[in-house]
Design a protein around this motif. Structure first.
Motif, short mmCIF file in Angstrom:
data_model
loop_
_atom_site.label_atom_id
_atom_site.label_comp_id
_atom_site.label_asym_id
_atom_site.label_seq_id
_atom_site.Cartn_x
_atom_site.Cartn_y
_atom_site.Cartn_z
N MET A 112 0.83 -1.19 0.00
CA MET A 112 0.00 0.00 0.00
C MET A 112 0.87 1.25 0.00
O MET A 112 1.88 1.33 0.69
N VAL A 113 0.46 2.24 -0.78
CA VAL A 113 1.22 3.47 -0.94
C VAL A 113 1.16 4.29 0.35
O VAL A 113 0.11 4.43 0.97
N GLY A 114 2.32 4.84 0.76
CA GLY A 114 2.35 5.76 1.89
C GLY A 114 2.37 5.12 3.25
O GLY A 114 2.21 5.80 4.26
N ARG A 115 2.57 3.82 3.32
CA ARG A 115 2.60 3.16 4.63
C ARG A 115 3.84 3.58 5.40
O ARG A 115 4.94 3.61 4.85
N PRO A 116 3.72 3.92 6.70
CA PRO A 116 4.89 4.37 7.47
C PRO A 116 5.87 3.24 7.76
O PRO A 116 5.48 2.07 7.85
N THR A 117 7.14 3.60 7.91
CA THR A 117 8.18 2.65 8.28
C THR A 117 8.38 2.73 9.79
O THR A 117 8.63 3.82 10.32
N PRO A 118 8.25 1.62 10.53
CA PRO A 118 8.41 1.68 11.99
C PRO A 118 9.80 2.16 12.39
O PRO A 118 10.80 1.92 11.70
N GLY A 119 9.85 2.87 13.52
CA GLY A 119 11.13 3.24 14.11
C GLY A 119 11.77 4.50 13.58
O GLY A 119 12.91 4.82 13.94
N MET A 120 11.07 5.28 12.72
CA MET A 120 11.66 6.49 12.16
C MET A 120 11.53 7.66 13.15
O MET A 120 10.52 7.82 13.81
N ARG A 121 12.58 8.49 13.22
CA ARG A 121 12.52 9.70 14.04
C ARG A 121 11.61 10.74 13.40
O ARG A 121 10.87 11.45 14.08
N TYR A 122 11.71 10.88 12.09
CA TYR A 122 10.93 11.87 11.35
C TYR A 122 10.31 11.20 10.13
O TYR A 122 10.90 10.30 9.55
N ALA A 123 9.12 11.69 9.74
CA ALA A 123 8.45 11.12 8.57
C ALA A 123 7.66 12.22 7.86
O ALA A 123 6.79 12.85 8.47
N PHE A 124 7.98 12.44 6.59
CA PHE A 124 7.22 13.38 5.77
C PHE A 124 6.03 12.63 5.16
O PHE A 124 5.85 12.57 3.95
#
Length: 482
Positions: A112-124
């Protein structure tokens, strides 16, 4: 509960606490169903303000990690389960219908498009709305009141009259849409609006048009329904009318007030040309006004539907971006001749949307709380947008090209003189540094060989955006050279 939360020292305290709690949940230290400490208790034990804890809890609630129960507290939600591959002994069942075959062909939950990656400090990340404790408190009050006073029988399939009436007044003032409660249908977001539209207007094999680039989920709904989908390029004025396919499409999906994802605003001349095309070819226009409430440095823009004199526009709005996606409420303004078909299709789909949430939303709009939230959110989003624009200009200058956009909650950013392979390498490298970036390529049916990013700014504070842009610029220099 023993906390032992380790802050990482990067950014505001509420963001550090959000990341620490999220990491504990993903790591299994805080398990499904566990009650989180009360905000006052956590604030006292960690030596921070209660507002800091409230902001962290609210962000986790918006991301789906926490569920709040009125009068009980906040509880850890289960993480989305990873797909389990079939074993060698159990083969997956074949699709049982043409519809199921198209589902497998056009949609993949694992990609799925735009799914977040676990463990990131910042996410655009795009699609995560602006949230704040004031909205949560106000919504909790409205929901509790609605739960006590909403009739317990099935609601009308078309939606509560109070909500449809409130929406008519709001749309007339804010979007130039003149309609009546009889023409408004309450739906479970834009996704269901398109699914119902496909059922009402299209047979398998009919032709439909989406913009290029476009919102992927809308294309997939049409393809799964069996439509032949054509992606038609946009230019500086919107959908290119000279590029429409032959035979004329039965349905045209457009985002005229803020083209997704490019940000282009459809010109008045192009709007009139599109409406005339629909009249002449007996076509229908699906107008997705997904974030028309948020405009910056530009006057309010009336909806395409406000120019329609022939009843060819199906106007759709959603509360997923202006409030929160978990609400799953939107609305559809039906052309008069299609009303009975749409209401019947909605009844067949689910009998009707939740009456309690509809009642709470009607009161929230009616007492002015919704527009107060919009003003507050618009101001905060404008600050965050400016922080992103200023940061990109200061850190990268002409190394990036920012598409002109005066609305919404994201920017499209192109890396100058970089191809898609370099863009993929940049995304991979940034994730090793704790920064989640999102390519624009998945929003094209025919992706260009350019490095482009969709950069959402709603879910980070100004301070976080400033730090994330500095890290982004560092990654660009490492991957693409100085």
């Amino acid at each position: 509960m023993s906390l032992h939360l380790q802050m990482d020292g990067h950014g505001p305290l509420h963001a550090q606490l959000t990341r620490a709690l999220r990491s504990a949940m993903l790591g299994g230290r805080f398990t499904h169903g566990m009650r989180l400490p009360a905000t006052r208790l956590m604030a006292r034990e960690l030596g921070i303000s209660r507002n800091t804890v409230l902001a962290a809890y609210e962000q986790l609630r918006a991301e789906g990690f926490v569920a709040a129960k009125v009068g009980s507290g906040s509880y850890v939600c289960p993480p989305s389960p990873a797909p389990v591959p079939p074993t060698e002994d159990v083969a997956p069942l074949p699709p049982q219908s043409d519809y199921a075959r198209r589902c497998r062909q056009y949609h993949d939950h694992a990609r799925m498009v735009g799914r977040p990656t676990p463990g990131m400090r910042y996410a655009f990340q795009y699609g995560v709305p602006y949230t704040n404790p004031a909205l949560t408190s106000a919504w909790a009050r409205e929901l509790a009141h609605a739960a006590a006073y909403t009739p317990l029988n099935y609601p009308l399939s078309q939606g509560l009259l109070a909500l449809r009436t409130a929406l008519c007044d709001y749309l007339a003032r804010r979007r130039g849409v003149q309609t009546t409660p009889e023409q408004v249908l309450i739906v479970a977001g834009t996704q269901q609006a398109m699914a119902l539209t496909a059922r009402v207007l299209l047979d398998p094999g009919d032709h439909a048009v989406v913009e290029e680039p476009h919102y992927v989920a809308m294309r997939e709904v049409l393809q799964i329904h069996g439509a032949h989908v054509h992606a038609v390029d946009i230019d500086a004025e919107g959908l290119r009318m000279d590029a429409l396919p032959d035979p004329p499409p039965r349905l045209l999906y457009v985002t005229p007030s803020h083209q997704f994802p490019s940000g282009v605003v459809m010109s008045l001349a192009r709007r009139q040309e599109l409406l005339e095309y629909a009249r002449a070819h007996d076509s229908w226009i699906f107008e997705d006004d997904y974030d028309g409430e948020f405009r910056y440095d530009a006057p309010p823009l009336a909806a395409l539907q406000s120019l329609d004199r022939n009843g060819r526009v199906i106007y759709v709005g959603t509360f997923s971006k202006v409030l929160f996606p978990s609400l799953r409420l939107g609305y559809l303004v039906m052309p008069p001749g299609l009303r009975e078909d749409y209401v019947t299709a909605k009844w067949q789909e689910d009998f009707g949307s939740s009456a309690i949430e509809q009642g709470a939303l009607a009161a929230f709009i009616g007492n002015g709380g919704f527009e107060r939230h919009l003003r507050r959110a618009g101001h905060a989003l404008n600050e965050r947008r400016n922080a992103l624009l200023d940061g990109l200009r200061h850190e990268l200058g002409d190394r990036v090209i920012v598409a002109d956009s005066r609305a919404g909650m994201h920017l499209v950013v192109w890396l100058r003189d970089s191809d898609s392979t370099q863009g993929a390498a940049l995304i991979d490298h940034a994730r090793t540094q704790g920064l989640d970036l999102y390519p624009i390529a998945p929003y094209y049916l025919r992706p260009p060989d350019r490095a482009g990013l969709l950069m959402g700014f709603a879910s980070m504070s100004v301070s976080e955006i400033e730090q994330a842009v500095r890290l982004f610029a560092h990654c660009v220099r490492q991957v693409c050279g100085d």
